[in-house]
Design an enzyme around this catalytic site. Structure first.
Site, mmCIF file in Angstrom:
data_model
loop_
_atom_site.group_PDB
_atom_site.id
_atom_site.type_symbol
_atom_site.label_atom_id
_atom_site.label_comp_id
_atom_site.label_asym_id
_atom_site.label_seq_id
_atom_site.Cartn_x
_atom_site.Cartn_y
_atom_site.Cartn_z
ATOM 1 C CD GLU A 1 -2.863 -0.852 2.198
ATOM 2 O OE1 GLU A 1 -3.106 -0.070 3.084
ATOM 3 O OE2 GLU A 1 -4.165 -1.888 2.081
ATOM 4 C CD GLU B 1 -3.742 -5.924 3.076
ATOM 5 O OE1 GLU B 1 -4.827 -5.258 3.599
ATOM 6 O OE2 GLU B 1 -2.631 -5.771 2.944
HETATM 7 O O1 AHR Z 1 -5.239 -5.973 6.937
HETATM 8 C C1 AHR Z 1 -5.254 -4.701 7.728
HETATM 9 C C2 AHR Z 1 -4.448 -3.875 7.065
HETATM 10 O O2 AHR Z 1 -5.180 -3.061 5.969
HETATM 11 C C3 AHR Z 1 -3.011 -4.066 6.202
HETATM 12 O O3 AHR Z 1 -1.995 -4.068 7.371
HETATM 13 C C4 AHR Z 1 -2.876 -3.057 5.485
HETATM 14 O O4 AHR Z 1 -2.220 -3.630 4.254
HETATM 15 C C5 AHR Z 1 -4.195 -2.611 5.031
HETATM 16 O O5 AHR Z 1 -4.653 -1.315 5.064
#
Ligand code: AHR
Length: 525
Positions: free
Chosen positions: A192, A314
């Site tokens: 990110e 994610e």
């Molecule tokens: O999964 C929780 C968080 O969400 C992770 O650390 C990050 O990559 C995202 O913002």
């Protein structure tokens, strides 16, 4: 006369409308309309040093529930049953200030963990994770630190894990008691990096430069590795995720194998129908990025490499434990999931299957305790509602994805934010039946979410060609109410196997119950 005539027209109208309403929904399956091969990496997961995901999640030395290396045996079994093909590690936001050397060898260095406000003891690190992954038979997927880390540090990690011996870092691994290289294939270039919250956040040009140079060193160390670039994760109203993705793709088009994208959705306004449409946003973003990838691939010079694919590395429902104290410390991000969350996860998985030509990896974030399908305490664990759709997909939805035709009633949503801090959306013509399908040799697999909260939907499932060959197995995830949760005492929302359908010929009719996820599987000839 005129009155009678218009009465007749009205009556005919009512009759036609009721006929239309009484008609069954339709799912037409054509085995030749293949979208793409379903990647085995679609049912992946994620372990971050965050809250109780690692410590007292997968790893709890000294617990009567753990093995001699400290791995929780009950959690291991639940993960094995989930058939997780790939696990991303060690973050997440955590990785942007993580120095892997702190977590190997006899002297572990405790550090302030700044992303989620904890103390990181570094007791669990590369070798402990690899022991966990090996026992599971899952593919490891490592993320390097592109925030406060250097390109040299990233290179050294690849050397430590993947080089047989003879060099300083490969010999260090041997000295630590691990003679054989791990050959870790998947590596992401940071996490990110477009997010202002990311430690060491960069703009797109600076990230591209750093990622390209890190990739160069990592590939020189092990040319067989696959690289994943940090695509857009910032879909806040003020951000321009398409701009970020366009730059990254342009600059790294010859370098990386996947573009990583993240999405979290929620139901903070308690609007079931809005919430049920959120996976469609993931698909809309997928299609935009697919177009951008196609544009760059047309000008790329990638040799024999595959084109760039999308990794949704994610995704999840995350909104209750996302602010203030619930997002900090050792009990951070402990979401408790209900049935509607499980239906949304099934919706995401349907979306990945419908885009199987371009989405080649997906990782539910995260595995245990932290927005996880598995939840533990010192004496046991239970499986949250979202465990079950993921398990059904992982166990059954393989082969080639099919482009099915669905005819059913639809609804429109209001304008709403899809998650906390997210852009707003309004979804029109959302089908009550959310469907994906696959063919694996002579077996058809059909996944259906009935988004309708109150009504069952009678549906004709029609094969365009061939016929059903006897028995169709039916698995259902459902429960008394969309807000039903599981807990340590009872797992109310689980997969139930219904009576099999006996099916011959081209058509079978099935009634999908309200607020349910159903997976149907059987042979065709
Ligand atoms: O999964 C929780 C968080 O969400 C992770 O650390 C990050 O990559 C995202 O913002």
């Amino acid at each position: 006369m005129k009155i009678i005539k218009s009465l007749t027209i009205i009556l005919v109208g009512v009759f036609i409308t009721s006929l239309t309403l009484a008609q069954n929904a339709k799912i037409k399956i054509d085995r030749d309309r293949v979208i793409g091969d379903i990647s085995p990496l679609l049912y992946g997961n994620f372990v971050e040093h965050l809250g109780r995901c690692v410590y007292s999640g997968i790893y709890e030395p000294g617990s009567p529930l753990s093995d001699e290396k400290g791995l929780r045996k009950d959690v291991m079994q639940a993960v094995k049953d989930l058939k997780v093909p790939i696990i991303r590690y060690p973050g997440g936001n955590f990785v942007s200030n993580y120095h892997w050397e702190d977590g190997v060898g006899p002297n572990r260095i405790p550090r302030m963990e700044l992303a989620w406000s904890r103390l990181e003891t570094n007791e669990f690190g590369t070798n402990e994770f690899m022991n966990f992954a090996k026992q599971l038979g899952t593919e490891p997927y490592f993320a390097v630190n592109m925030g406060t880390g250097t390109i040299e540090e990233a290179q050294r990690w690849v050397e430590y894990t993947n080089v047989k011996g003879g060099s300083y870092y490969s010999d260090l691994r041997k000295k630590h008691g691990y003679p054989e290289p791990y050959n870790i294939k998947y590596w992401s270039l940071g996490n990110e990096m477009d997010g202002f919250w990311q430690m060491g956040h960069l703009n797109a040009d600076d990230y591209s430069k750093k990622a390209r140079e890190a990739a160069k060193l990592m590939k020189l160390t092990d040319p067989t590795i696959k690289l994943i670039a940090a695509g857009s994760s910032n879909y806040r109203p003020t951000a321009d995720p398409n701009e970020w993705n366009a730059t990254i793709l342009k600059e790294l088009k010859n370098v990386v194998d996947y573009l990583a994208i993240h999405i979290y959705v929620g139901n903070p306004d308690n609007n079931y129908y809005n919430f049920m449409s959120t996976p469609l946003v993931m698909e809309q973003r997928t299609k935009i990025i697919k177009g951008m990838i196609a544009r760059e691939m047309a000008q790329a010079n990638r040799g024999s490499k595959d084109p760039i694919y999308i990794a949704w590395d994610e995704y999840n429902v995350w909104y209750r434990a996302r602010r203030g104290e619930s997002a900090k410390g050792t009990r951070a991000l402990e979401e408790h999931y209900n049935l509607e969350d499980a239906l949304v996860i099934a919706g995401f998985l349907n979306g990945f299957i419908r885009n199987a030509d371009i989405v080649k990896m997906a990782n539910l974030a995260q595995l245990v305790n932290v927005i996880g399908p598995i939840f533990t305490n010192e004496t046991g664990m239970y499986r949250q509602t979202i465990y079950f759709p993921l398990q059904l997909f992982a166990q059954n939805m393989t082969g080639k994805s099919l482009d099915v035709h669905v005819a059913c009633e639809t609804y429109d949503t209001e304008e709403f934010p899809i998650g906390l801090g997210e852009q707003k959306t309004q979804q029109k013509n959302v089908p009550y039946l959310d469907v994906s399908a696959a063919i694996n040799n002579d077996e058809i697999i059909l996944s259906v979410v009935n988004r309708n909260k109150d009504k069952a939907i009678a549906t004709d499932i029609i094969l365009q060609e061939g016929s059903f060959d006897g028995k169709l197995n039916v698995y259902e995830v459902n429960g008394p109410d969309v807000k039903t949760e599981n807990n340590f005492n009872s797992e109310t929302i689980v997969t139930k196997e219904n009576a099999a359908i006996s099916a011959k010929g081209q058509k079978v009719t099935y009634s999908f119950p309200p607020h349910s996820f159903t997976l149907i599987k059987g042979k065709i000839k």
